[in-house]
Design a protein around this motif. Structure first.
Motif, PDB file in Angstrom:
ATOM      1  N   ILE A 144       1.030  -1.331   0.110  1.00 16.77           N
ATOM      2  CA  ILE A 144      -0.171  -0.067  -0.006  1.00 16.77           C
ATOM      3  C   ILE A 144       0.919   1.364   0.090  1.00 16.77           C
ATOM      4  CG2 ILE A 144      -1.713   1.272   1.364  1.00 16.77           C
ATOM      5  CD1 ILE A 144      -2.918  -1.186   2.227  1.00 16.77           C
ATOM      6  N   GLY A 152      -6.089  -1.725  -6.331  1.00 20.24           N
ATOM      7  CA  GLY A 152      -6.348  -3.214  -6.615  1.00 20.24           C
ATOM      8  C   GLY A 152      -6.185  -3.743  -5.151  1.00 20.24           C
ATOM      9  N   GLN A 158     -12.811   1.543 -13.165  1.00 24.63           N
ATOM     10  CA  GLN A 158     -11.490   1.398 -13.724  1.00 24.63           C
ATOM     11  C   GLN A 158     -11.227   0.250 -14.619  1.00 24.63           C
ATOM     12  OE1 GLN A 158      -8.377  -0.008 -12.253  1.00 24.63           O
ATOM     13  NE2 GLN A 158      -7.331   0.343 -14.111  1.00 24.63           N
ATOM     14  N   TYR A 187      -8.064  -1.826 -16.728  1.00 18.29           N
ATOM     15  CA  TYR A 187      -7.048  -2.060 -17.116  1.00 18.29           C
ATOM     16  C   TYR A 187      -7.254  -2.881 -18.596  1.00 18.29           C
ATOM     17  CZ  TYR A 187      -3.724  -1.223 -13.215  1.00 18.29           C
ATOM     18  OH  TYR A 187      -3.076  -0.405 -12.274  1.00 18.29           O
ATOM     19  N   THR A 202      -6.750   3.444 -17.252  1.00 18.74           N
ATOM     20  CA  THR A 202      -5.400   3.517 -16.849  1.00 18.74           C
ATOM     21  C   THR A 202      -4.533   3.121 -17.994  1.00 18.74           C
ATOM     22  OG1 THR A 202      -6.038   2.905 -14.576  1.00 18.74           O
ATOM     23  CG2 THR A 202      -3.883   3.032 -14.974  1.00 18.74           C
ATOM     24  N   LYS A 256      -6.548   7.728 -17.332  1.00 22.17           N
ATOM     25  CA  LYS A 256      -5.832   8.065 -16.107  1.00 22.17           C
ATOM     26  C   LYS A 256      -4.259   7.534 -16.280  1.00 22.17           C
ATOM     27  CE  LYS A 256      -5.833   6.366 -11.181  1.00 22.17           C
ATOM     28  NZ  LYS A 256      -4.682   5.429 -11.211  1.00 22.17           N
ATOM     29  N   HIS A 262       0.566   7.140 -11.004  1.00 24.43           N
ATOM     30  CA  HIS A 262       0.149   6.174 -10.298  1.00 24.43           C
ATOM     31  C   HIS A 262       0.625   6.178  -8.805  1.00 24.43           C
ATOM     32  CE1 HIS A 262      -1.494   2.209 -11.603  1.00 24.43           C
ATOM     33  NE2 HIS A 262      -1.411   2.015 -10.299  1.00 24.43           N
ATOM     34  N   ARG A 280       4.286   4.792  -8.136  1.00 25.48           N
ATOM     35  CA  ARG A 280       4.342   3.340  -8.082  1.00 25.48           C
ATOM     36  C   ARG A 280       4.865   2.896  -9.353  1.00 25.48           C
ATOM     37  NH1 ARG A 280       1.190   1.390  -3.884  1.00 25.48           N
ATOM     38  NH2 ARG A 280       0.659  -0.583  -5.023  1.00 25.48           N
ATOM     39  N   GLY A 300      -2.352  11.869  -6.503  1.00 25.88           N
ATOM     40  CA  GLY A 300      -0.949  11.760  -6.364  1.00 25.88           C
ATOM     41  C   GLY A 300      -0.582  12.730  -4.950  1.00 25.88           C
ATOM     42  N   ARG A 342      -3.310  15.134   0.603  1.00 23.69           N
ATOM     43  CA  ARG A 342      -3.283  14.174   2.099  1.00 23.69           C
ATOM     44  C   ARG A 342      -4.029  15.257   2.962  1.00 23.69           C
ATOM     45  NH1 ARG A 342      -2.127  10.790  -0.635  1.00 23.69           N
ATOM     46  NH2 ARG A 342      -0.480   9.249  -0.348  1.00 23.69           N
ATOM     47  N   LEU A 374      -8.439  12.537  -6.814  1.00 25.44           N
ATOM     48  CA  LEU A 374      -8.776  11.322  -6.236  1.00 25.44           C
ATOM     49  C   LEU A 374      -7.859  11.151  -5.202  1.00 25.44           C
ATOM     50  CD1 LEU A 374      -9.014  11.267  -9.682  1.00 25.44           C
ATOM     51  CD2 LEU A 374      -9.770   9.225  -8.853  1.00 25.44           C
ATOM     52  N   GLY A 424      -5.892   7.943  -2.973  1.00 23.17           N
ATOM     53  CA  GLY A 424      -5.723   6.378  -3.212  1.00 23.17           C
ATOM     54  C   GLY A 424      -5.247   5.721  -1.665  1.00 23.17           C
ATOM     55  N   PRO A 442      -4.651   7.276   1.179  1.00 22.57           N
ATOM     56  CA  PRO A 442      -5.491   7.837   2.342  1.00 22.57           C
ATOM     57  C   PRO A 442      -6.584   7.021   2.638  1.00 22.57           C
ATOM     58  CG  PRO A 442      -4.857   9.681   1.269  1.00 22.57           C
ATOM     59  CD  PRO A 442      -4.399   8.490   0.333  1.00 22.57           C
TER      60      PRO A 442
HETATM   61  C1  LIG Z   1      -2.336  -0.119  -3.064  1.00 19.71           C
HETATM   62  C2  LIG Z   1      -2.473   0.455  -4.494  1.00 19.71           C
HETATM   63  C3  LIG Z   1      -3.335  -0.059  -5.656  1.00 19.71           C
HETATM   64  C4  LIG Z   1      -3.600   0.591  -6.588  1.00 19.71           C
HETATM   65  N1  LIG Z   1      -4.027   0.038  -7.693  1.00 19.71           N
HETATM   66  C5  LIG Z   1      -4.406   0.765  -8.843  1.00 19.71           C
HETATM   67  C6  LIG Z   1      -5.491   0.005  -9.606  1.00 19.71           C
HETATM   68  O1  LIG Z   1      -5.885  -1.088  -9.780  1.00 19.71           O
HETATM   69  N2  LIG Z   1      -5.822   0.615 -10.907  1.00 19.71           N
HETATM   70  C7  LIG Z   1      -5.282   1.894 -10.932  1.00 19.71           C
HETATM   71  O2  LIG Z   1      -5.639   2.495 -12.087  1.00 19.71           O
HETATM   72  N3  LIG Z   1      -4.389   2.688 -10.126  1.00 19.71           N
HETATM   73  C8  LIG Z   1      -4.145   2.059  -8.982  1.00 19.71           C
HETATM   74  N4  LIG Z   1      -3.483   2.555  -7.984  1.00 19.71           N
HETATM   75  C9  LIG Z   1      -3.224   3.952  -8.163  1.00 19.71           C
HETATM   76  C10 LIG Z   1      -4.227   5.037  -7.563  1.00 19.71           C
HETATM   77  O3  LIG Z   1      -5.407   4.999  -8.275  1.00 19.71           O
HETATM   78  C11 LIG Z   1      -3.878   6.413  -7.542  1.00 19.71           C
HETATM   79  O4  LIG Z   1      -3.257   6.786  -8.861  1.00 19.71           O
HETATM   80  C12 LIG Z   1      -2.730   6.538  -6.353  1.00 19.71           C
HETATM   81  O5  LIG Z   1      -2.963   5.802  -5.409  1.00 19.71           O
HETATM   82  C13 LIG Z   1      -2.890   8.199  -6.087  1.00 19.71           C
HETATM   83  O6  LIG Z   1      -1.927   8.386  -5.196  1.00 19.71           O
HETATM   84  P1  LIG Z   1      -2.009   8.671  -3.571  1.00 19.71           P
HETATM   85  O7  LIG Z   1      -1.894   7.109  -3.134  1.00 19.71           O
HETATM   86  O8  LIG Z   1      -0.656   9.233  -3.152  1.00 19.71           O
HETATM   87  O9  LIG Z   1      -3.341   9.176  -3.467  1.00 19.71           O
HETATM   88  C14 LIG Z   1      -3.071   2.067  -6.730  1.00 19.71           C
HETATM   89  C15 LIG Z   1      -2.543   2.516  -5.662  1.00 19.71           C
HETATM   90  C16 LIG Z   1      -2.500   2.092  -4.563  1.00 19.71           C
HETATM   91  C17 LIG Z   1      -1.772   2.937  -3.365  1.00 19.71           C
END
Ligand SMILES: Cc1cc2nc3c(=O)[nH]c(=O)nc-3n(C[C@H](O)[C@H](O)[C@H](O)COP(=O)(O)O)c2cc1C
Ligand SMILES: CC(C)CC(=O)C(=O)O
Length: 396
Positions: A38, A92, A140, A142, A167, A263, A287, A290, A318, A321, A338, A340, A342
């Motif tokens: 995470i 995810g 969303q 893939y 995405t 996205k 993302h 990541r 991104g 917070r 958006l 993620g 948090p």
């Molecule tokens: C644990 C985790 C899993 C994620 N899985 C997906 C996913 O399945 N599809 C996707 O488009 N983005 C995924 N993301 C990216 C998030 O949609 C988002 O872009 C990102 O978390 C935003 O940044 P933040 O965590 O700083 O808020 C994931 C992010 C995290 C942290």
């Protein structure tokens, strides 16, 4: 009761006032591999860190004596009215944070007047999440093999989803060394050391093994550890979409009757191309740091993208917070943001209530910051409310 000057009463738990408090509490609850999944990021975590740092380089230009009462937080995204300009990003395998995962998140979003974006790699199926909620949420995609994309789109549409986000920043999986070090994979490996570490989190281990919501259910039915491994392998083979191109985006546009967002856009040129492929909106995103390390912070590229596609809805994620971060992104042209991680923290700490509370924290912080700024509403925000600070304001 006091004895010898010591207070023997059990200490009240520290209240969770901020997203950062939720982060700390979530990290305590989760085993290392899930914590890394995470909270971790790619390579040197440069982009992960940059996402946060970008917000600190903007300060405010408050206006006094404006006489506004109760700032208005409402907005519209994809034609849907929201009480709050904060959506829950697709995440995810949420079942690793809490077995109630996507269902809890979607329900919390609903309670707070916003929307959840259901990941293709969700721990609950499209149909299960749709049945446990009353409003149309977002899906969303893939877009891996054509057949599966077609099947997933049909299922999402039939279940009532009307807005889809594709995405496009996942040609291969980013290199997350924290995940690899703790056994998260891919593929996940459970060594005796990891099993022992999990025993230090008995509640998590018991609930997770009991409910087995740990695989990407839209792709793999069933739920044990074997399915989780299989789902990550599927993700490697298909979700990695290495051959995806702009023609595929046009193909997806033709195949989806609802609103379509892309996205993972980080340049003005790609935003323009996305709009010329018929996208209704773009999500400026790396993302969450990541995927490609040293990709720019989302907030840093937001202004050029907004300028390039002025008639298109632009969302950002991104590093958001704080309520003040939301206001900065909106002032720079995002329609909404958006979050993620948090809400993944909220899930880990308190399932649906935990996510709702994280959304409350954002709402309270946005409202208070607007009042202190002298701004009447989120709609009134524009760059004139901001002042750039090349040296981060919180550097001292
Ligand atoms: C644990 C985790 C899993 C994620 N899985 C997906 C996913 O399945 N599809 C996707 O488009 N983005 C995924 N993301 C990216 C998030 O949609 C988002 O872009 C990102 O978390 C935003 O940044 P933040 O965590 O700083 O808020 C994931 C992010 C995290 C942290
Ligand atoms: C299960 C993965 C496909 C989720 C994801 O996109 C991520 O880990 O960033």
């Amino acid at each position: 009761m006091h004895a010898f000057g010591f207070d023997l009463r059990p200490r009240a738990p520290r209240p969770l006032l901020t997203v950062d408090d939720y982060r700390r509490a979530a990290r305590r609850r989760l085993p290392a591999m899930v914590r890394e999944y995470i909270d971790g990021g790619a390579d040197d975590l440069a982009t992960l860190t940059a996402n946060r740092a970008a917000f600190a380089r903007w300060g405010f230009r408050p206006r006094v004596l404006t006489g506004h009462q109760s700032p208005d937080l409402a907005t519209t995204v994809a034609g849907v009215d929201l009480d709050l300009p904060v959506l829950l990003a697709p995440v995810g395998l949420t079942g690793l944070a809490h077995w109630q995962g996507d269902v809890a998140a979607a329900r919390a979003a609903e309670r707070r007047g916003t929307r959840h974006v259901l990941s293709t790699a969700s721990s609950w199926t499209i149909e299960e999440v749709a049945e446990s909620t009353t409003r149309a949420h977002f899906f969303q995609l893939y877009p891996h093999s054509g057949d599966t994309a077609t099947a997933l789109m049909a299922r999402a549409w039939n279940a009532g989803y009307r807005t889809m986000m594709v995405t496009v920043d996942y040609p291969v999986r980013g290199n997350r060394e924290g995940e690899r070090r703790t056994g998260m994979g891919p593929p996940p490996t459970l060594t005796p050391v990891q099993a022992l570490r999990m025993c230090r989190h008995p509640t998590w281990t018991y609930q997770t093994l009991r409910h087995r919501r740990i695989s990407a259910r839209n792709l793999v039915e069933g739920g044990g550890v074997a399915a989780a491994v299989e789902s990550v392998e599927i993700q490697e083979r298909h979700l990695s979409q290495a051959t995806l191109n702009w023609d595929d985006l046009t193909w997806l546009r033709d195949g989806w009757q609802g609103r379509l967002y892309v996205k993972g856009i980080l340049t003005a040129q790609d935003a323009e191309k996305a709009v010329s492929c018929g996208m209704d909106g773009v999500v400026v995103s790396n993302h969450g740091g990541r995927q490609l390390d040293f990709a720019p912070a989302a907030l840093d590229v937001l202004p050029e993208i907004v300028a390039a596609v002025p008639n298109t809805e632009v969302l950002l994620d991104g590093g958001v917070r704080r309520g003040s971060d939301v206001i900065k992104a909106l002032a720079l042209g995002a329609r909404a943001v958006l979050i993620g991680r948090p809400y993944a923290y909220g899930l880990a700490v308190g399932a649906e209530d935990g996510v709702a509370r994280v959304l409350d924290i954002f709402a309270e912080e946005i409202e208070r910051t607007l009042a202190l700024l002298g701004a009447p509403s989120v709609q009134a925000l524009d760059p004139t409310w901001l002042r750039p600070h090349p040296t981060p304001l919180n550097a001292g």
